[in-house]
Design an enzyme around this catalytic site. Structure first.
Site, PDB file in Angstrom:
ATOM      1  N   ALA A  65       0.730  -1.143   0.029  1.00 17.50           N
ATOM      2  CA  ALA A  65       0.022   0.053   0.147  1.00 17.50           C
ATOM      3  C   ALA A  65       0.823   1.231  -0.023  1.00 17.50           C
ATOM      4  CB  ALA A  65      -0.962   0.051   1.402  1.00 17.50           C
ATOM      5  N   GLY A 108       0.525  -4.848   1.247  1.00 20.01           N
ATOM      6  CA  GLY A 108      -0.728  -5.053   0.324  1.00 20.01           C
ATOM      7  C   GLY A 108      -0.415  -5.545  -1.101  1.00 20.01           C
ATOM      8  N   GLU A 131       4.903  -5.049   7.198  1.00 15.83           N
ATOM      9  CA  GLU A 131       4.289  -3.919   7.746  1.00 15.83           C
ATOM     10  C   GLU A 131       5.152  -3.693   9.091  1.00 15.83           C
ATOM     11  OE1 GLU A 131       2.980  -6.137   5.813  1.00 15.83           O
ATOM     12  OE2 GLU A 131       1.308  -5.241   4.776  1.00 15.83           O
TER      13      GLU A 131
HETATM   14  C1  HXC Z   1       5.002   4.452  -1.171  1.00 16.48           C
HETATM   15  C2  HXC Z   1       7.036   3.533  -2.304  1.00 16.48           C
HETATM   16  C3  HXC Z   1       6.467   2.376  -1.685  1.00 16.48           C
HETATM   17  C4  HXC Z   1       5.291   2.096  -1.123  1.00 16.48           C
HETATM   18  C5  HXC Z   1       8.330   2.055  -2.776  1.00 16.48           C
HETATM   19  N1  HXC Z   1       8.120   3.152  -3.011  1.00 16.48           N
HETATM   20  N2  HXC Z   1       7.387   1.406  -2.137  1.00 16.48           N
HETATM   21  N3  HXC Z   1       6.077   4.702  -2.133  1.00 16.48           N
HETATM   22  N4  HXC Z   1       4.549   3.184  -0.921  1.00 16.48           N
HETATM   23  N5  HXC Z   1       5.004   1.190  -0.273  1.00 16.48           N
HETATM   24  C6  HXC Z   1       8.863   4.533  -3.599  1.00 16.48           C
HETATM   25  C7  HXC Z   1       9.997   5.056  -2.859  1.00 16.48           C
HETATM   26  O1  HXC Z   1       9.740   5.756  -2.156  1.00 16.48           O
HETATM   27  C8  HXC Z   1      10.703   5.500  -4.157  1.00 16.48           C
HETATM   28  O2  HXC Z   1      10.138   6.861  -4.400  1.00 16.48           O
HETATM   29  C9  HXC Z   1      10.275   4.535  -5.259  1.00 16.48           C
HETATM   30  O3  HXC Z   1       9.122   4.033  -5.015  1.00 16.48           O
HETATM   31  C10 HXC Z   1      11.422   3.297  -5.529  1.00 16.48           C
HETATM   32  O4  HXC Z   1      11.641   2.689  -4.276  1.00 16.48           O
HETATM   33  P1  HXC Z   1      13.177   2.527  -3.717  1.00 16.48           P
HETATM   34  O5  HXC Z   1      13.125   2.321  -2.285  1.00 16.48           O
HETATM   35  O6  HXC Z   1      14.119   3.812  -4.213  1.00 16.48           O
HETATM   36  O7  HXC Z   1      13.525   1.242  -4.377  1.00 16.48           O
HETATM   37  P2  HXC Z   1      14.601   0.328  -4.075  1.00 16.48           P
HETATM   38  O8  HXC Z   1      15.758   0.795  -3.315  1.00 16.48           O
HETATM   39  O9  HXC Z   1      14.725  -0.690  -5.147  1.00 16.48           O
HETATM   40  O10 HXC Z   1      13.941  -0.537  -2.925  1.00 16.48           O
HETATM   41  C11 HXC Z   1      12.710  -1.277  -3.089  1.00 16.48           C
HETATM   42  C12 HXC Z   1      12.080  -1.807  -1.896  1.00 16.48           C
HETATM   43  C13 HXC Z   1      11.636  -0.316  -1.203  1.00 16.48           C
HETATM   44  C14 HXC Z   1      12.707  -2.803  -1.037  1.00 16.48           C
HETATM   45  C15 HXC Z   1      10.616  -2.259  -2.400  1.00 16.48           C
HETATM   46  O11 HXC Z   1      10.926   0.599  -1.780  1.00 16.48           O
HETATM   47  C16 HXC Z   1      10.685  -0.719   0.065  1.00 16.48           C
HETATM   48  O12 HXC Z   1      10.905  -1.302   1.094  1.00 16.48           O
HETATM   49  N6  HXC Z   1       9.305  -0.213  -0.051  1.00 16.48           N
HETATM   50  C17 HXC Z   1       8.272  -0.463   0.950  1.00 16.48           C
HETATM   51  C18 HXC Z   1       8.092  -1.625   1.029  1.00 16.48           C
HETATM   52  C19 HXC Z   1       6.850  -1.958   2.128  1.00 16.48           C
HETATM   53  O13 HXC Z   1       7.332  -1.451   3.553  1.00 16.48           O
HETATM   54  N7  HXC Z   1       5.674  -2.131   1.990  1.00 16.48           N
HETATM   55  C20 HXC Z   1       4.603  -2.349   2.678  1.00 16.48           C
HETATM   56  C21 HXC Z   1       3.607  -1.126   2.777  1.00 16.48           C
HETATM   57  S1  HXC Z   1       2.221  -1.116   4.101  1.00 16.48           S
HETATM   58  P3  HXC Z   1      10.906   8.270  -4.434  1.00 16.48           P
HETATM   59  O14 HXC Z   1      10.024   8.958  -4.678  1.00 16.48           O
HETATM   60  O15 HXC Z   1      11.785   8.168  -3.226  1.00 16.48           O
HETATM   61  O16 HXC Z   1      11.880   7.991  -5.689  1.00 16.48           O
HETATM   62  C22 HXC Z   1       1.314  -1.899   3.540  1.00 16.48           C
HETATM   63  C23 HXC Z   1       0.006  -2.038   4.259  1.00 16.48           C
HETATM   64  C24 HXC Z   1      -1.270  -2.837   3.874  1.00 16.48           C
HETATM   65  O17 HXC Z   1       1.343  -2.345   2.443  1.00 16.48           O
HETATM   66  C25 HXC Z   1      -2.343  -2.687   4.566  1.00 16.48           C
HETATM   67  C26 HXC Z   1      -3.427  -2.551   3.996  1.00 16.48           C
HETATM   68  C27 HXC Z   1      -3.811  -1.331   3.004  1.00 16.48           C
END
Ligand code: HXC
Length: 257
Positions: A65, A108, A131
């Site tokens: 998400a 998500g 999460e």
């Molecule tokens: C918003 C996100 C994002 C996310 C990545 N991006 N994941 N933006 N929400 N979930 C954005 C980054 O901020 C960045 O934007 C761009 O995408 C590229 O990501 P990078 O981090 O620079 O890439 P990389 O170094 O290759 O790392 C990839 C990654 C990392 C390991 C996947 O992005 C990451 O850890 N993302 C978050 C994963 C996460 O925590 N997901 C769970 C979310 S909570 P900019 O603008 O900086 O370039 C969830 C709850 C659901 O899902 C509940 C129900 C709704």
């Protein structure tokens, strides 16, 4: 509606949705979820479509998400509002949905994949429910669906540590149905979807509904539910056609009736 966050195509009897926020690794914001709902609902009411494929990009199916959008949220506003309603509706889709997963399938994104009926993964796929690292837990069904897919031991491991699992491990523990070479991912998923769509749509929908009941009912209740729907299939023209075609050694011509 013109879509900003997904690309929607119809190929034969298959609806194809490509998640399309590459700048955010397909992070699932509310606008994308609303568009996905709209596309699925259009496919649902289109009698020419028998199955849907949801895919993402090579680097990410969906990295979760949208954290930047969620970071602003408060409890009361979220409780009173419709924060997760769109996600619930995706899980209620009645025609089959296949997820074709490449790259990151996180949070998500994994919860979305688990709402689909068949998950086909590229060798590059990486799965996690991270999460916990953000000070929350999964909220779109992840704590409930993951243990049903892979058992409590591994689900706890993933949910409490937030660690990533590769495609081979995901296949071993039953999270995904097949792992394929990256270059074959979409073709495999589309071929599987075309196969599903070639069968009788109402029968396929009943089979999906019945398998899903296995997650919710006792064995005895589930078997009774299965018996009832199984017998109801003998009231369809497609059951007659399917069996008569087998006996006559010809291809069945299902009419979805
Ligand atoms: C918003 C996100 C994002 C996310 C990545 N991006 N994941 N933006 N929400 N979930 C954005 C980054 O901020 C960045 O934007 C761009 O995408 C590229 O990501 P990078 O981090 O620079 O890439 P990389 O170094 O290759 O790392 C990839 C990654 C990392 C390991 C996947 O992005 C990451 O850890 N993302 C978050 C994963 C996460 O925590 N997901 C769970 C979310 S909570 P900019 O603008 O900086 O370039 C969830 C709850 C659901 O899902 C509940 C129900 C709704």
């Amino acid at each position: 509606m013109a879509f900003q966050n997904i690309i929607v195509e119809i190929r034969g009897q298959v609806g194809l949705v490509t998640l399309n926020r590459p700048q955010a690794l397909n992070a699932l914001n509310e606008a994308l979820i609303a568009e996905l709902n709209e596309a699925l609902s259009d496919f649902e009411s289109n009698p020419g479509i028998g199955c849907t494929v949801i895919t993402g990009a090579e680097k990410a199916f969906a990295a979760g998400a949208d954290v930047k959008e969620m970071a602003q949220k408060g409890y009361v506003e979220s409780y009173l509002g419709k924060f997760l309603d769109g996600w619930t509706r995706i899980a209620e889709t009645r025609k089959p949905v296949i997820a074709a997963v490449s790259g990151f399938c996180l949070g998500g994104g994994l919860e979305l994949a688990m709402m689909c009926d068949i998950v086909i993964a590229s060798e590059t796929a990486r799965f996690a429910l991270p999460e916990i690292t953000l000070g929350i837990m999964p909220g779109a069904g992840g704590t409930q669906r993951l243990p049903r897919f892979i058992g409590k031991a591994k689900a706890m491991d993933l949910i409490l540590t937030g660690r990533m699992m590769d495609a081979a491990e995901a296949e071993r523990c039953g999270l995904v149905a097949r792992v394929v070479r990256p270059e074959n991912l979409l073709d495999e998923a589309m071929a599987a979807a075309a196969k599903v769509a070639s069968f009788s749509t109402p029968i396929v929908m009943m089979a999906k509904e019945t398998v899903n009941r296995a997650q919710e009912m006792s064995l005895a209740e589930g078997a009774r539910f299965e018996r009832r729907l199984f017998l109801s299939m003998f009231a369809t023209e497609d059951q007659k056609e399917g069996m008569q075609a087998f006996v006559a050694k010809r291809k069945p011509d299902f009419r979805n009736r």
